[in-house]
Enzyme design. Structure first.
Site, PDB file in Angstrom:
ATOM      1  N   ARG A 137      12.679   3.336   8.128  1.00  0.00           N
ATOM      2  CA  ARG A 137      12.113   1.953   8.495  1.00  0.00           C
ATOM      3  C   ARG A 137      12.709   1.054   9.028  1.00  0.00           C
ATOM      4  O   ARG A 137      12.064  -0.017   9.499  1.00  0.00           O
ATOM      5  CB  ARG A 137      11.737   1.685   7.551  1.00  0.00           C
ATOM      6  CG  ARG A 137      10.019   1.416   6.563  1.00  0.00           C
ATOM      7  CD  ARG A 137      10.064   0.526   4.612  1.00  0.00           C
ATOM      8  NE  ARG A 137       9.052   0.144   4.451  1.00  0.00           N
ATOM      9  CZ  ARG A 137       8.347   1.158   3.742  1.00  0.00           C
ATOM     10  NH1 ARG A 137       8.711   2.495   3.194  1.00  0.00           N
ATOM     11  NH2 ARG A 137       7.172   0.374   3.341  1.00  0.00           N
TER      12      ARG A 137
ATOM     13  N   ARG B 223      -6.539  -0.880  -3.939  1.00  0.00           N
ATOM     14  CA  ARG B 223      -6.053   0.023  -4.171  1.00  0.00           C
ATOM     15  C   ARG B 223      -5.676  -0.004  -5.507  1.00  0.00           C
ATOM     16  O   ARG B 223      -5.459  -0.967  -6.587  1.00  0.00           O
ATOM     17  CB  ARG B 223      -4.550   0.175  -3.287  1.00  0.00           C
ATOM     18  CG  ARG B 223      -3.788   1.515  -3.912  1.00  0.00           C
ATOM     19  CD  ARG B 223      -2.854   1.870  -2.961  1.00  0.00           C
ATOM     20  NE  ARG B 223      -1.580   1.446  -3.366  1.00  0.00           N
ATOM     21  CZ  ARG B 223      -0.558   1.758  -1.595  1.00  0.00           C
ATOM     22  NH1 ARG B 223      -0.439   2.301  -0.841  1.00  0.00           N
ATOM     23  NH2 ARG B 223       0.130   0.243  -1.832  1.00  0.00           N
TER      24      ARG B 223
ATOM     25  N   LYS C 290      -0.235   7.283   4.748  1.00  0.00           N
ATOM     26  CA  LYS C 290       0.673   7.974   4.801  1.00  0.00           C
ATOM     27  C   LYS C 290       0.849   8.413   3.185  1.00  0.00           C
ATOM     28  O   LYS C 290       1.432   9.657   3.395  1.00  0.00           O
ATOM     29  CB  LYS C 290       2.424   6.781   4.614  1.00  0.00           C
ATOM     30  CG  LYS C 290       1.821   5.883   6.008  1.00  0.00           C
ATOM     31  CD  LYS C 290       3.616   5.952   6.165  1.00  0.00           C
ATOM     32  CE  LYS C 290       3.724   4.801   4.772  1.00  0.00           C
ATOM     33  NZ  LYS C 290       3.149   3.218   5.280  1.00  0.00           N
TER      34      LYS C 290
ATOM     35  N   ARG D  22       4.665  -7.645   4.076  1.00  0.00           N
ATOM     36  CA  ARG D  22       4.955  -6.188   4.427  1.00  0.00           C
ATOM     37  C   ARG D  22       4.208  -6.198   5.882  1.00  0.00           C
ATOM     38  O   ARG D  22       5.518  -5.387   6.481  1.00  0.00           O
ATOM     39  CB  ARG D  22       4.188  -5.774   3.923  1.00  0.00           C
ATOM     40  CG  ARG D  22       4.604  -5.557   2.438  1.00  0.00           C
ATOM     41  CD  ARG D  22       3.827  -5.044   1.693  1.00  0.00           C
ATOM     42  NE  ARG D  22       3.739  -3.761   1.340  1.00  0.00           N
ATOM     43  CZ  ARG D  22       2.365  -3.113   0.085  1.00  0.00           C
ATOM     44  NH1 ARG D  22       2.032  -3.733  -0.549  1.00  0.00           N
ATOM     45  NH2 ARG D  22       2.538  -1.775   0.324  1.00  0.00           N
TER      46      ARG D  22
HETATM   47  P1  AP5 Z   1      -1.873   5.091   0.959  1.00  0.00           P
HETATM   48  O1  AP5 Z   1      -2.075   6.500   1.077  1.00  0.00           O
HETATM   49  O2  AP5 Z   1      -1.338   4.739  -0.421  1.00  0.00           O
HETATM   50  O3  AP5 Z   1      -1.040   4.279   1.989  1.00  0.00           O
HETATM   51  P2  AP5 Z   1       0.567   4.191   2.060  1.00  0.00           P
HETATM   52  O4  AP5 Z   1       0.330   4.271   4.194  1.00  0.00           O
HETATM   53  O5  AP5 Z   1       0.919   5.279   1.319  1.00  0.00           O
HETATM   54  O6  AP5 Z   1       0.606   2.593   1.610  1.00  0.00           O
HETATM   55  P3  AP5 Z   1       1.849   2.299   1.049  1.00  0.00           P
HETATM   56  O7  AP5 Z   1       1.437   0.663   1.060  1.00  0.00           O
HETATM   57  O8  AP5 Z   1       2.057   3.308  -0.156  1.00  0.00           O
HETATM   58  O9  AP5 Z   1       3.545   2.158   2.306  1.00  0.00           O
HETATM   59  P4  AP5 Z   1       4.063   1.083   1.999  1.00  0.00           P
HETATM   60  O10 AP5 Z   1       4.795   1.218   3.196  1.00  0.00           O
HETATM   61  O11 AP5 Z   1       4.195  -0.532   2.341  1.00  0.00           O
HETATM   62  O12 AP5 Z   1       4.848   1.191   0.480  1.00  0.00           O
HETATM   63  P5  AP5 Z   1       6.041   2.294   0.315  1.00  0.00           P
HETATM   64  O13 AP5 Z   1       5.286   2.626  -1.315  1.00  0.00           O
HETATM   65  O14 AP5 Z   1       6.662   3.028   0.609  1.00  0.00           O
HETATM   66  O15 AP5 Z   1      -3.150   4.813   1.424  1.00  0.00           O
HETATM   67  C1  AP5 Z   1      -3.743   3.140   1.014  1.00  0.00           C
HETATM   68  C2  AP5 Z   1      -5.192   2.945   0.022  1.00  0.00           C
HETATM   69  O16 AP5 Z   1      -6.053   3.603   1.176  1.00  0.00           O
HETATM   70  C3  AP5 Z   1      -5.485   3.931  -1.112  1.00  0.00           C
HETATM   71  O17 AP5 Z   1      -6.446   3.128  -1.813  1.00  0.00           O
HETATM   72  C4  AP5 Z   1      -6.167   4.941  -0.520  1.00  0.00           C
HETATM   73  O18 AP5 Z   1      -7.365   5.562  -1.836  1.00  0.00           O
HETATM   74  C5  AP5 Z   1      -6.276   4.418   0.547  1.00  0.00           C
HETATM   75  N1  AP5 Z   1      -6.876   4.954   1.615  1.00  0.00           N
HETATM   76  C6  AP5 Z   1      -5.975   6.425   2.351  1.00  0.00           C
HETATM   77  N2  AP5 Z   1      -6.379   6.645   3.645  1.00  0.00           N
HETATM   78  C7  AP5 Z   1      -7.747   6.512   3.737  1.00  0.00           C
HETATM   79  C8  AP5 Z   1      -8.628   6.568   4.748  1.00  0.00           C
HETATM   80  N3  AP5 Z   1      -8.679   7.446   5.819  1.00  0.00           N
HETATM   81  N4  AP5 Z   1      -9.612   5.549   4.840  1.00  0.00           N
HETATM   82  C9  AP5 Z   1      -9.837   5.016   4.386  1.00  0.00           C
HETATM   83  N5  AP5 Z   1      -9.546   4.796   3.448  1.00  0.00           N
HETATM   84  C10 AP5 Z   1      -7.631   5.952   3.063  1.00  0.00           C
HETATM   85  O19 AP5 Z   1       7.193   1.398   0.363  1.00  0.00           O
HETATM   86  C11 AP5 Z   1       7.229  -0.061  -0.715  1.00  0.00           C
HETATM   87  C12 AP5 Z   1       7.778  -0.838  -0.540  1.00  0.00           C
HETATM   88  O20 AP5 Z   1       9.476  -0.582  -1.341  1.00  0.00           O
HETATM   89  C13 AP5 Z   1       8.264  -1.707   0.292  1.00  0.00           C
HETATM   90  O21 AP5 Z   1       7.743  -2.695   0.473  1.00  0.00           O
HETATM   91  C14 AP5 Z   1       9.808  -1.937   0.411  1.00  0.00           C
HETATM   92  O22 AP5 Z   1      10.429  -2.690  -0.289  1.00  0.00           O
HETATM   93  C15 AP5 Z   1      10.153  -0.859  -0.282  1.00  0.00           C
HETATM   94  N6  AP5 Z   1      10.814   0.125   0.669  1.00  0.00           N
HETATM   95  C16 AP5 Z   1      11.007   1.187   0.443  1.00  0.00           C
HETATM   96  N7  AP5 Z   1      11.215   2.677   1.723  1.00  0.00           N
HETATM   97  C17 AP5 Z   1      11.731   1.569   2.480  1.00  0.00           C
HETATM   98  C18 AP5 Z   1      12.481   1.807   3.013  1.00  0.00           C
HETATM   99  N8  AP5 Z   1      12.819   2.655   4.199  1.00  0.00           N
HETATM  100  N9  AP5 Z   1      13.493   1.021   3.995  1.00  0.00           N
HETATM  101  C19 AP5 Z   1      13.331  -0.270   2.627  1.00  0.00           C
HETATM  102  N10 AP5 Z   1      13.126  -0.285   2.081  1.00  0.00           N
HETATM  103  C20 AP5 Z   1      11.681   0.381   1.152  1.00  0.00           C
END
Ligand code: AP5
Length: 214
Positions: free
Chosen positions: A88, A127, A13, A171
Site C-alpha cells: 500500500r 457493507r 478486492k 481512507r
Molecule cells: P469488498 O470486496 O469488501 O471491497 P475491498 O476492496 O476488499 O474493500 P476494503 O474496505 O476491505 O478495502 P480496504 O483496502 O480499505 O481494507 P483492508 O481490509 O484491506 O467490497 C466492498 C463492498 O462492495 C461489499 O459490500 C461488497 O459486497 C460490495 N461489492 C464488491 N464488489 C462489488 C461490485 N462489483 N459491484 C457492487 N458491489 C460490490 O484494510 C483495512 C485497514 O487495515 C486499512 O485501513 C489499514 O488501517 C490496515 N491495513 C491493511 N493493509 C495494510 C497495509 N498493507 N499497510 C498499512 N495498513 C494496512
C-alpha cells in the site's frame, strides 16, 4: 503465479480475491484480515492495530512488512500467492520486490481495480461482514438471508468500525496519497492490468480470469 490485487477501499478486492484464490488455487493473503484477527484477540498489539484501522490510517510500514514477510515464507506460498491490500506504499512495494528477488521470484501480475469515489462510499456504508469467515454482504445488493447471520458459515454478521462515511473518506484520501503511486511503479515494471470494478462482481471476475489465463 505471484499476484497483487490493487485498488481503493471498496473496489471489491476482498470479493474478487476469494473467487480468484478458489479458481487459481492460490493462498489469499489479506493484510486487513490479518490485522482484524489480531485486533479481535484483544492483545496489546491488537489494540494498537485497531486504533490505526478505526482512524482510517495505515499501519506503520515496518510492522506490515514484517508480518507479510513471515506469511510469505510459509510452505503454502511456494507455488504462488494472492496479495490483497498489500503493498500500500512504495516502501512496502520495494521491500516486497527485494524479498522475492532473494529467492529469484517476482510479482507476475498486478490487477488494478478502478471504481468511482461515490460508489465506494455507497458500497462501504452498506457493507456488512461475517466475523467468522470474512464474507462481505451488502445491504443494497446482497443481504444475508437471516439478519446478522452468515449464510455460508452461520457466523455473526457485523458492520466494520471503519465503514462509516467520515472514515471511508479518510481512507480514500490515504489511498490517493500513499497507494495510488503504486500504479506508476507497477506500470513501469509492465506487470499491471486495469479492470473496471464498476461492473457486476461476476463480470469483474470474468475479466480478471481472462487476463490471468492469457
Ligand atoms: P469488498 O470486496 O469488501 O471491497 P475491498 O476492496 O476488499 O474493500 P476494503 O474496505 O476491505 O478495502 P480496504 O483496502 O480499505 O481494507 P483492508 O481490509 O484491506 O467490497 C466492498 C463492498 O462492495 C461489499 O459490500 C461488497 O459486497 C460490495 N461489492 C464488491 N464488489 C462489488 C461490485 N462489483 N459491484 C457492487 N458491489 C460490490 O484494510 C483495512 C485497514 O487495515 C486499512 O485501513 C489499514 O488501517 C490496515 N491495513 C491493511 N493493509 C495494510 C497495509 N498493507 N499497510 C498499512 N495498513 C494496512
Amino acid at each position: 503465479m505471484n499476484l497483487i490485487l490493487l485498488g481503493p477501499p471498496g473496489a471489491g478486492k476482498g470479493t474478487q480475491a476469494k473467487k480468484i484464490a478458489a479458481e487459481f488455487k492460490l493462498p489469499h493473503i489479506s493484510t486487513g484480515d490479518i490485522f482484524r484477527e489480531a485486533a479481535g484477540s484483544g492483545s496489546e498489539l491488537g489494540v494498537q492495530l485497531q486504533g490505526y484501522m478505526s482512524a482510517g490510517k495505515l499501519v506503520p510500514d515496518e510492522l506490515v512488512i514484517k508480518i507479510v514477510k513471515e506469511r510469505l515464507l510459509r510452505p503454502d506460498c511456494g507455488n504462488g500467492f494472492l496479495l490483497d491490500g498489500f503493498p500500500r506504499t512504495l516502501i512496502q512495494a520495494k521491500s516486497l520486490d527485494e524479498e522475492l528477488a532473494k529467492e529469484n521470484r517476482k510479482i507476475n501480475k498486478v490487477i488494478s481495480l478502478t471504481v468511482d469515489e461515490e460508489e465506494v462510499v455507497k458500497r462501504l456504508s452498506s457493507r456488512r461482514v461475517c466475523l467468522a469467515c470474512g464474507f462481505a454482504y451488502n445491504l443494497n445488493s446482497n443481504m444475508p438471508k437471516k439478519p446478522d447471520v452468515c449464510d455460508a458459515c452461520g457466523g455473526k454478521v457485523i458492520q466494520r468500525a471503519d465503514d462509516n462515511e467520515d472514515t471511508i473518506r479518510k481512507r480514500l484520501k490515504v489511498y490517493q496519497d500513499q497507494t495510488r503511486p503504486l500504479i506508476k511503479y507497477y506500470t513501469d515494471r509492465q506487470v499491471i492490468s486495469e479492470t473496471d470494478g464498476m461492473k457486476s462482481p461476476g463480470d469483474v471476475f470474468n475479466n480478471i480470469s481472462a487476463v490471468l489465463k492469457k
